[in-house]
Design an enzyme around this catalytic site. Structure first.
Site, PDB file in Angstrom:
ATOM      1  N   VAL A  99      -4.760   4.137   8.511  1.00 17.16           N
ATOM      2  CA  VAL A  99      -6.034   3.512   6.808  1.00 17.16           C
ATOM      3  C   VAL A  99      -4.693   2.971   6.277  1.00 17.16           C
ATOM      4  O   VAL A  99      -5.219   2.207   5.234  1.00 17.16           O
ATOM      5  CB  VAL A  99      -6.682   4.997   6.080  1.00 17.16           C
ATOM      6  CG1 VAL A  99      -6.889   4.795   5.066  1.00 17.16           C
ATOM      7  CG2 VAL A  99      -7.817   5.387   7.027  1.00 17.16           C
ATOM      8  N   GLN A 128      -3.672  -0.224   6.918  1.00 21.57           N
ATOM      9  CA  GLN A 128      -4.900  -1.819   6.712  1.00 21.57           C
ATOM     10  C   GLN A 128      -4.977  -1.715   5.287  1.00 21.57           C
ATOM     11  O   GLN A 128      -5.525  -2.574   4.420  1.00 21.57           O
ATOM     12  CB  GLN A 128      -6.373  -1.177   7.260  1.00 21.57           C
ATOM     13  CG  GLN A 128      -7.282  -1.953   7.112  1.00 21.57           C
ATOM     14  CD  GLN A 128      -7.618  -3.621   7.800  1.00 21.57           C
ATOM     15  OE1 GLN A 128      -5.919  -3.116   9.091  1.00 21.57           O
ATOM     16  NE2 GLN A 128      -7.301  -4.916   7.202  1.00 21.57           N
ATOM     17  N   GLU A 129      -5.217  -0.009   4.475  1.00 23.46           N
ATOM     18  CA  GLU A 129      -5.076  -0.326   2.891  1.00 23.46           C
ATOM     19  C   GLU A 129      -4.084  -0.963   1.880  1.00 23.46           C
ATOM     20  O   GLU A 129      -4.147  -1.780   1.023  1.00 23.46           O
ATOM     21  CB  GLU A 129      -4.647   1.117   2.175  1.00 23.46           C
ATOM     22  CG  GLU A 129      -6.226   1.413   2.642  1.00 23.46           C
ATOM     23  CD  GLU A 129      -7.560   1.451   1.697  1.00 23.46           C
ATOM     24  OE1 GLU A 129      -7.476   0.302   1.037  1.00 23.46           O
ATOM     25  OE2 GLU A 129      -8.939   1.124   1.618  1.00 23.46           O
ATOM     26  N   SER A 130      -2.395  -0.623   2.442  1.00 25.79           N
ATOM     27  CA  SER A 130      -1.392  -0.852   2.052  1.00 25.79           C
ATOM     28  C   SER A 130      -0.001  -1.346   2.678  1.00 25.79           C
ATOM     29  O   SER A 130       0.852  -2.205   1.835  1.00 25.79           O
ATOM     30  CB  SER A 130      -0.591   0.007   0.692  1.00 25.79           C
ATOM     31  OG  SER A 130      -0.499   1.204   1.787  1.00 25.79           O
ATOM     32  N   TYR A 139     -12.169  -4.474   7.601  1.00 25.11           N
ATOM     33  CA  TYR A 139     -11.236  -3.669   8.091  1.00 25.11           C
ATOM     34  C   TYR A 139     -11.500  -2.348   8.951  1.00 25.11           C
ATOM     35  O   TYR A 139     -10.790  -1.117   9.402  1.00 25.11           O
ATOM     36  CB  TYR A 139     -12.147  -2.901   6.759  1.00 25.11           C
ATOM     37  CG  TYR A 139     -11.284  -1.403   5.898  1.00 25.11           C
ATOM     38  CD1 TYR A 139     -10.567  -1.840   4.905  1.00 25.11           C
ATOM     39  CD2 TYR A 139     -11.990  -0.402   5.796  1.00 25.11           C
ATOM     40  CE1 TYR A 139      -9.384  -0.082   4.292  1.00 25.11           C
ATOM     41  CE2 TYR A 139     -11.329   1.152   5.850  1.00 25.11           C
ATOM     42  CZ  TYR A 139     -10.319   1.013   4.575  1.00 25.11           C
ATOM     43  OH  TYR A 139      -9.347   2.371   4.022  1.00 25.11           O
TER      44      TYR A 139
END
Length: 579
Positions: free
Chosen positions: A433, A436-438, A543
């Site tokens: 996560v 993928q997020e940051s 995502y």
């Protein structure tokens, strides 16, 4: 210097900044300073300094300052043409352009025809309120059609209802199409109900009917309405573009119509059908219509790929995943030379000061024109510093994707370990996560003000902290991974609990919100891969798929057996009827 511009801008400071910019040329450090200095010169009306240095500006405010400066200096040759170019831009007028636009009006250059063109440009940009403002300059006899178009964009349901119930009422084709396309996005079921009345209007061309039908079909497919199939069938071949090719297959998958899935995939252009996504679904359709044996060669072609569809195909064949991992070779001489370049030194120092954007500008300037081999060494160097986002980005620029270890670092492990124990989650899920997020940027901020490595909105983070009896993070606390990672993991745990441990739904909700997932739930139990394929937000669909890829990769990096997607992805359960 940038600080001093707001404190004590004077001739001496201007001379110092000018000398600095001239000596530094196109170095990244000059970009923000040059912008701020030009704005300061204009505000102080130092046109003799501003005008010679602002010929290439692209910022709207600086463009307006340049126009104002030319007018104030009496440099009017060609000014009208330059000012009209700015006046016609379909954007809110910067206050700095007010004077020169008033001069255009005094010169009689803002003609009715230009005013209409400006208004139409705003309508084409889907800016109905701005268009109404611009329409004030349009003669009354030409204004009605433009205001009708604005109404169709601003309130498509009510405006289209009027046209449906009054078929003789005139409307421009572009206005009708634009309003209906917006309705099909926002109220797809209502748009589909309204479609027959609108396509029955007299004088509609076949192209316009196709445009309306296409919008309704796509809207219905995004909404997972089974009536999308009939709407797609009504389209002429000329109206079948890439989105139609893809979404009519998804619509057929949603209702389990595999003969139609296969037929529509086989009608795709070769370049589209060759994508792993559609090769995988073609194999699924062949298996459903002709038997598993017929599908084996197609699954085998995809199963060797290191991606979501490759893993799904490998699951179908009960084969191990192939990550095709190949580490990059370290070139000590190249590493040493890079580390001693002035631009790379500046980039590292800025990174160590948590000035990541400025660091990236220096990094990109230093590596401009570098070949792929040198960029691979640069990616290795950045990883050694702990600058993982830049390492991954630089490696991607080379097209070298086989160094799985370099692409999947494991930073902030103490926080990740603590968060995993707190939320009872595998560390690989948290890292996936985070990546993928940051891309592991602890200073990341999204347009929605999501912050930090786990990209949490402050209000959500505060609520999660309260429920889990953790310290409230405040706004800036989310930039600290030791605070942000446990909160993000706790929120993911809440979503997993909410959706009965269904990972696909939980990841989709982390990205798009539980409200969106509630709209996307199927009417009956459904294959998770079919459900994921029909997520209407491209970003959320990618995502979920990418995080599943990341989970597999992180297991591989630490030498563990890769989890299987057919285990991670249980069937998606339908919405529970409310009592």
């Amino acid at each position: 210097m940038r600080r001093d511009l707001s404190l004590k801008a004077d001739d001496n400071l201007d001379a110092s900044i000018d000398a600095f910019l001239n000596s530094r040329g196109a170095q990244p450090v000059t970009r923000g300073l040059r912008h701020d200095w030009l704005a300061s010169l204009a505000q102080r009306r130092r046109w003799n300094w501003f005008l010679p240095r602002s010929a290439e500006v692209s910022d709207p405010v600086l463009i307006c300052y340049r126009l104002e400066g030319r007018l104030s200096s009496g440099d009017t040759q060609g000014l009208a043409a330059a000012a009209l170019v700015r006046w016609l831009v379909p954007q809110k007028t910067p206050a700095e352009c007010t004077g020169v636009f008033a001069w255009l009006r005094q010169q009689g250059l803002l003609t009715p025809a230009l005013a209409e063109s400006r208004t139409r440009a705003a309508l084409s940009a889907d800016a109905p309120r701005l268009a109404r403002e611009f329409a004030a300059d349009v003669p009354i006899n030409s204004r009605a059609a433009l205001l009708q178009w604005s109404d169709l964009l601003d309130s498509p349901r009510s405006a289209l209802n009027v046209l449906a119930t009054h078929p003789a009422l005139a409307v421009e084709s572009g206005a009708l199409a634009a309003g209906f396309e917006k309705l099909a996005r926002t109220e797809p079921r209502y748009a589909l109900d309204l479609l027959p009345q609108l396509t029955a209007r007299q004088g509609l061309t076949s192209e316009l009917k196709d445009r309306l039908t296409r919008a309704a079909a796509l809207g219905a497919a995004y909404d997972r309405d089974k009536r999308a199939i009939a709407a797609f069938e009504d389209l002429s071949p000329a109206a079948v573009d890439a989105p139609v090719h893809e979404w009519r297959v998804r619509a057929a998958l949603w209702i389990g119509d595999y003969p139609r899935v296969l037929a529509w995939i086989e009608e795709m252009p070769a370049s589209l059908a060759a994508q792993p996504r559609w090769r995988y679904w073609r194999a699924r359709a062949v298996a459903a219509t002709r038997g598993d044996e017929a599908a084996l060669p197609i699954f085998s072609e995809v199963a060797g790929l290191r991606d979501y569809y490759g893993y799904l195909s490998a699951d179908r064949l009960a084969q191990p995943y192939n990550l095709n991992a190949r580490p990059s070779q370290l070139n000590a001489a190249a590493q040493s030379a890079l580390a001693n370049e002035a631009g790379i030194i500046r980039a590292r120092e800025l990174f160590e000061c948590d000035m990541t954007d400025e660091a990236a500008s220096e990094w990109n300037a230093a590596l401009e024109g570098a070949d792929a081999a040198l960029k691979v060494q640069a990616a290795l160097l950045a990883s050694q510093w702990g600058w993982f986002s830049q390492s991954i980005t630089t490696l991607a620029q080379t097209g070298e994707f086989d160094d799985v270890t370099l692409r999947y670092p494991r930073p902030f492990l103490e926080s990740v370990s603590r968060a995993g124990k707190l939320a009872q989650l595998p560390q690989d899920w948290i890292l996936a996560v985070m990546r993928q997020e940051s891309l592991f940027r602890k200073d990341a901020v999204s347009r929605a003000d999501a912050r930090g490595v786990m990209q949490m909105v402050p209000a959500t983070a505060t609520a999660v902290a309260h429920r889990w009896h953790l310290a409230a993070p405040g706004r800036d606390g989310l930039f600290d991974p030791s605070i942000a990672v446990p909160l993000g993991a706790a929120y993911l745990r809440e979503l997993l609990d909410r959706y009965g441990e269904q990972l696909a739904l939980s990841l989709a909700a982390y990205n798009a919100g539980p409200g969106a997932v509630a709209r996307w739930l199927p009417p009956a139990q459904m294959d998770a891969a079919v459900w994921i394929e029909n997520i209407p937000y491209n970003e959320t669909r990618s995502y979920v798929q990418h995080i599943l890829e990341h989970i597999v990769a992180f297991a591989s990096v630490r030498g563990a057996e890769a989890p299987r997607l057919n285990v991670l992805l249980s069937d998606v359960e339908p919405a529970t009827p409310s009592l």
